[in-house]
Design a protein around this motif. Structure first.
Motif, PDB file in Angstrom:
ATOM      1  N   PRO A  11       0.735  -0.858  -0.546  1.00  0.00           N
ATOM      2  CA  PRO A  11      -0.369  -0.012   0.628  1.00  0.00           C
ATOM      3  C   PRO A  11       0.373   1.794   0.168  1.00  0.00           C
ATOM      4  O   PRO A  11       0.374   2.591  -0.860  1.00  0.00           O
ATOM      5  CB  PRO A  11      -0.936  -0.245   1.004  1.00  0.00           C
ATOM      6  CG  PRO A  11      -1.162  -1.680   1.053  1.00  0.00           C
ATOM      7  CD  PRO A  11       0.640  -1.943   0.970  1.00  0.00           C
ATOM      8  N   SER A  12       1.750   1.201   0.224  1.00  0.00           N
ATOM      9  CA  SER A  12       2.670   2.334   1.022  1.00  0.00           C
ATOM     10  C   SER A  12       3.633   2.709  -0.681  1.00  0.00           C
ATOM     11  O   SER A  12       3.180   3.806  -1.148  1.00  0.00           O
ATOM     12  CB  SER A  12       3.781   2.263   2.075  1.00  0.00           C
ATOM     13  OG  SER A  12       4.718   3.529   1.861  1.00  0.00           O
ATOM     14  N   GLY A  13       3.667   2.114  -1.239  1.00  0.00           N
ATOM     15  CA  GLY A  13       4.337   1.855  -2.525  1.00  0.00           C
ATOM     16  C   GLY A  13       3.400   2.780  -3.690  1.00  0.00           C
ATOM     17  O   GLY A  13       4.206   3.204  -4.246  1.00  0.00           O
ATOM     18  N   LEU A  14       2.257   2.088  -3.691  1.00  0.00           N
ATOM     19  CA  LEU A  14       1.029   2.406  -4.329  1.00  0.00           C
ATOM     20  C   LEU A  14       1.021   3.562  -4.518  1.00  0.00           C
ATOM     21  O   LEU A  14       0.884   4.199  -5.593  1.00  0.00           O
ATOM     22  CB  LEU A  14      -0.249   0.865  -4.233  1.00  0.00           C
ATOM     23  CG  LEU A  14       0.415  -0.260  -4.612  1.00  0.00           C
ATOM     24  CD1 LEU A  14      -0.046  -1.256  -4.185  1.00  0.00           C
ATOM     25  CD2 LEU A  14       0.818  -0.708  -6.286  1.00  0.00           C
ATOM     26  N   ASN A  15       0.827   3.718  -2.680  1.00  0.00           N
ATOM     27  CA  ASN A  15       0.177   5.330  -3.142  1.00  0.00           C
ATOM     28  C   ASN A  15       1.527   5.999  -3.359  1.00  0.00           C
ATOM     29  O   ASN A  15       0.678   7.413  -3.732  1.00  0.00           O
ATOM     30  CB  ASN A  15      -0.331   4.786  -1.768  1.00  0.00           C
ATOM     31  CG  ASN A  15      -1.810   6.155  -1.252  1.00  0.00           C
ATOM     32  OD1 ASN A  15      -2.317   5.389  -2.200  1.00  0.00           O
ATOM     33  ND2 ASN A  15      -1.658   7.827  -1.023  1.00  0.00           N
ATOM     34  N   ALA A  16       2.639   6.151  -3.144  1.00  0.00           N
ATOM     35  CA  ALA A  16       3.320   7.153  -3.724  1.00  0.00           C
ATOM     36  C   ALA A  16       3.761   6.901  -5.103  1.00  0.00           C
ATOM     37  O   ALA A  16       3.617   7.761  -5.299  1.00  0.00           O
ATOM     38  CB  ALA A  16       5.091   6.053  -2.984  1.00  0.00           C
ATOM     39  N   SER A  17       4.055   5.874  -5.242  1.00  0.00           N
ATOM     40  CA  SER A  17       3.211   6.220  -7.300  1.00  0.00           C
ATOM     41  C   SER A  17       2.316   7.080  -8.010  1.00  0.00           C
ATOM     42  O   SER A  17       2.818   7.790  -8.529  1.00  0.00           O
ATOM     43  CB  SER A  17       3.256   4.272  -7.266  1.00  0.00           C
ATOM     44  OG  SER A  17       4.669   3.681  -6.981  1.00  0.00           O
ATOM     45  N   HIS A  41      -6.841 -13.090   4.987  1.00  0.00           N
ATOM     46  CA  HIS A  41      -7.296 -13.182   3.925  1.00  0.00           C
ATOM     47  C   HIS A  41      -8.560 -11.817   3.804  1.00  0.00           C
ATOM     48  O   HIS A  41      -9.081 -11.392   3.076  1.00  0.00           O
ATOM     49  CB  HIS A  41      -8.902 -14.153   4.545  1.00  0.00           C
ATOM     50  CG  HIS A  41      -8.519 -15.713   4.721  1.00  0.00           C
ATOM     51  ND1 HIS A  41      -7.709 -16.235   3.758  1.00  0.00           N
ATOM     52  CD2 HIS A  41      -7.328 -15.925   5.165  1.00  0.00           C
ATOM     53  CE1 HIS A  41      -7.647 -17.531   3.727  1.00  0.00           C
ATOM     54  NE2 HIS A  41      -7.049 -17.336   4.997  1.00  0.00           N
ATOM     55  N   GLU A  42      -8.421 -10.706   4.843  1.00  0.00           N
ATOM     56  CA  GLU A  42      -9.176  -9.927   5.019  1.00  0.00           C
ATOM     57  C   GLU A  42      -8.851  -8.168   5.380  1.00  0.00           C
ATOM     58  O   GLU A  42      -7.853  -8.445   6.501  1.00  0.00           O
ATOM     59  CB  GLU A  42     -10.613  -9.682   5.441  1.00  0.00           C
ATOM     60  CG  GLU A  42     -11.562 -10.523   4.552  1.00  0.00           C
ATOM     61  CD  GLU A  42     -12.808 -10.395   5.569  1.00  0.00           C
ATOM     62  OE1 GLU A  42     -13.101  -9.686   6.270  1.00  0.00           O
ATOM     63  OE2 GLU A  42     -14.130 -11.075   4.832  1.00  0.00           O
ATOM     64  N   SER A  43      -8.612  -7.812   4.357  1.00  0.00           N
ATOM     65  CA  SER A  43      -7.660  -5.817   5.653  1.00  0.00           C
ATOM     66  C   SER A  43      -8.632  -5.242   6.262  1.00  0.00           C
ATOM     67  O   SER A  43      -9.559  -4.822   5.197  1.00  0.00           O
ATOM     68  CB  SER A  43      -6.973  -5.044   4.357  1.00  0.00           C
ATOM     69  OG  SER A  43      -5.646  -5.788   3.765  1.00  0.00           O
ATOM     70  N   HIS A  44      -8.562  -4.558   7.379  1.00  0.00           N
ATOM     71  CA  HIS A  44      -9.830  -3.825   7.711  1.00  0.00           C
ATOM     72  C   HIS A  44      -9.150  -2.256   7.365  1.00  0.00           C
ATOM     73  O   HIS A  44      -7.879  -2.283   8.137  1.00  0.00           O
ATOM     74  CB  HIS A  44      -9.988  -4.198   8.913  1.00  0.00           C
ATOM     75  CG  HIS A  44     -11.027  -5.803   8.040  1.00  0.00           C
ATOM     76  ND1 HIS A  44     -11.860  -5.830   8.142  1.00  0.00           N
ATOM     77  CD2 HIS A  44     -10.394  -7.404   8.532  1.00  0.00           C
ATOM     78  CE1 HIS A  44     -12.741  -7.346   7.354  1.00  0.00           C
ATOM     79  NE2 HIS A  44     -11.380  -7.534   7.915  1.00  0.00           N
ATOM     80  N   GLY A  45      -9.315  -1.463   8.278  1.00  0.00           N
ATOM     81  CA  GLY A  45     -10.151  -0.098   8.935  1.00  0.00           C
ATOM     82  C   GLY A  45      -9.374   0.430   7.800  1.00  0.00           C
ATOM     83  O   GLY A  45      -9.434   2.063   8.007  1.00  0.00           O
ATOM     84  N   ILE A 276      -4.066   2.166   6.112  1.00  0.00           N
ATOM     85  CA  ILE A 276      -4.372   3.261   5.375  1.00  0.00           C
ATOM     86  C   ILE A 276      -3.145   3.682   6.211  1.00  0.00           C
ATOM     87  O   ILE A 276      -2.531   5.338   5.754  1.00  0.00           O
ATOM     88  CB  ILE A 276      -5.505   3.705   6.586  1.00  0.00           C
ATOM     89  CG1 ILE A 276      -5.940   4.985   5.686  1.00  0.00           C
ATOM     90  CG2 ILE A 276      -5.499   3.978   7.565  1.00  0.00           C
ATOM     91  CD1 ILE A 276      -7.455   4.962   6.214  1.00  0.00           C
ATOM     92  N   ASN A 277      -1.921   3.303   7.076  1.00  0.00           N
ATOM     93  CA  ASN A 277      -1.152   3.991   7.272  1.00  0.00           C
ATOM     94  C   ASN A 277       0.316   3.875   6.412  1.00  0.00           C
ATOM     95  O   ASN A 277       1.096   5.640   6.386  1.00  0.00           O
ATOM     96  CB  ASN A 277      -0.898   3.508   8.889  1.00  0.00           C
ATOM     97  CG  ASN A 277      -1.837   4.056  10.498  1.00  0.00           C
ATOM     98  OD1 ASN A 277      -2.429   5.379  10.119  1.00  0.00           O
ATOM     99  ND2 ASN A 277      -2.281   3.360  11.652  1.00  0.00           N
TER     100      ASN A 277
END
Length: 298
Positions: A11-17, A41-45, A276-277
């Motif tokens: 998530p960090s590298g993708l959002n930075a991109s 299996h699932e991501s939350h928050g 999210i962080n």
């Protein structure tokens, strides 16, 4: 000449991109696709994405990024990075070399679980590390916290928020003080310091914990205090300063002590490990890159 490379496609590298692509920067994201949350299996928050599978999250993120012609994604490992004459040479496992002005390290961490037979069979399905991520799914169930960490007391208090039916297993370690054990006893939280022999269950669902002394307790899930280590040696080889907790030191824009090198996501250990962080830190580091490129070029 690239404006920036991003190492790590979580998530960090993708959002930075995304932030860099939208700033018209010529970038490459290197992602060997070996995420820390592969067992999840699932991501939350993450608002609008609560309950999404990590693979689906990544699929949607890549679709967002592919709209930008100045973005490229390579599914390979960055093996080495060298800084020469103010620029960075990135050497990949395929033998290619890319030259970039800036580097964002979003390589993440690796969980180190206690050496207990069967623990990997339940990790990510009924045993987790983060109560903020998975506490709701385990709410009010008979839970266990497996911890060998002497700083586990706060995590016990956190888990108690989701379930009052809690047993703490320290696997033969003296992880709690006498005062802490007494307080837990007053809350009807049992502490078992015997060594664990094995975990039992089926289909990833925990059913019981057996101890080396022959005793056994039934539990339906819980949490484990995992150790953490850097997933990549790139930050160390570049000379990035490491903090006592194992994280990489960064400033408010993700800059490390090495000019031109930025770090984002779990690698810094500066925020709790949540999707999210991590995404937020990727955005901040990308803004740091853009600020510095603009100042250099103006």
């Amino acid at each position: 000449m690239l404006d920036s490379v991003i190492i790590g496609g979580g998530p960090s590298g993708l959002n930075a991109s995304l932030i860099l692509a939208r700033a018209k920067k010529n970038i490459i994201l290197f992602d060997e696709d070996k995420p820390r949350n592969a067992v999840t299996h699932e991501s939350h928050g993450f608002i609008t994405r609560d309950g999404i599978t990590p693979s689906e999250f990544k699929k949607i993120a890549k679709q967002d990024l592919m709209k930008y012609p100045n973005f490229r994604l390579y599914n390979e490992r960055a093996m080495d990075i060298k800084k020469e004459a103010g620029f960075f040479s990135i050497y990949t496992e395929s033998g290619n070399v890319y030259i970039s002005r800036k580097v964002i390290l979003s390589t993440g961490l690796v969980d180190v679980l206690p050496s207990i037979e069967g623990i990997h069979d339940f990790y990510g399905t009924s045993l987790f590390t983060c109560p903020f991520c998975d506490g709701w799914e385990l709410k009010d169930l008979p839970l266990v916290l497996i911890t060998e960490n002497p700083n586990a007391f706060h995590k016990i208090k956190l888990i108690y928020n989701w379930s009052r039916d809690l047993i703490v297993c320290t696997n033969g370690k003296n992880a709690l003080s006498r005062e802490q054990r007494e307080l837990l006893l007053s809350k009807k939280i049992k502490v078992i310091e015997d060594q664990i022999a094995t975990l039992h269950g089926s289909g990833g669902k925990l059913k019981s914990i057996r101890f080396k002394n022959g005793n056994e307790i039934e539990r339906k899930g819980g949490f484990v205090a995992a150790g953490l280590k850097q997933a990549s040696t790139l930050a160390k080889s570049l000379g990035c300063k490491q903090l006592p907790n194992g994280g990489i030191e960064i400033d408010h824009f993700g800059r490390t002590n090495i000019a031109g090198v930025y770090a984002s996501g779990d690698i810094s250990l500066s925020t709790p490990s949540q999707v999210i962080n991590a995404a937020s830190e990727g955005s901040i580091a990308a803004m740091g890159v853009i600020h510095d490129l603009v100042n250099e070029d103006f």
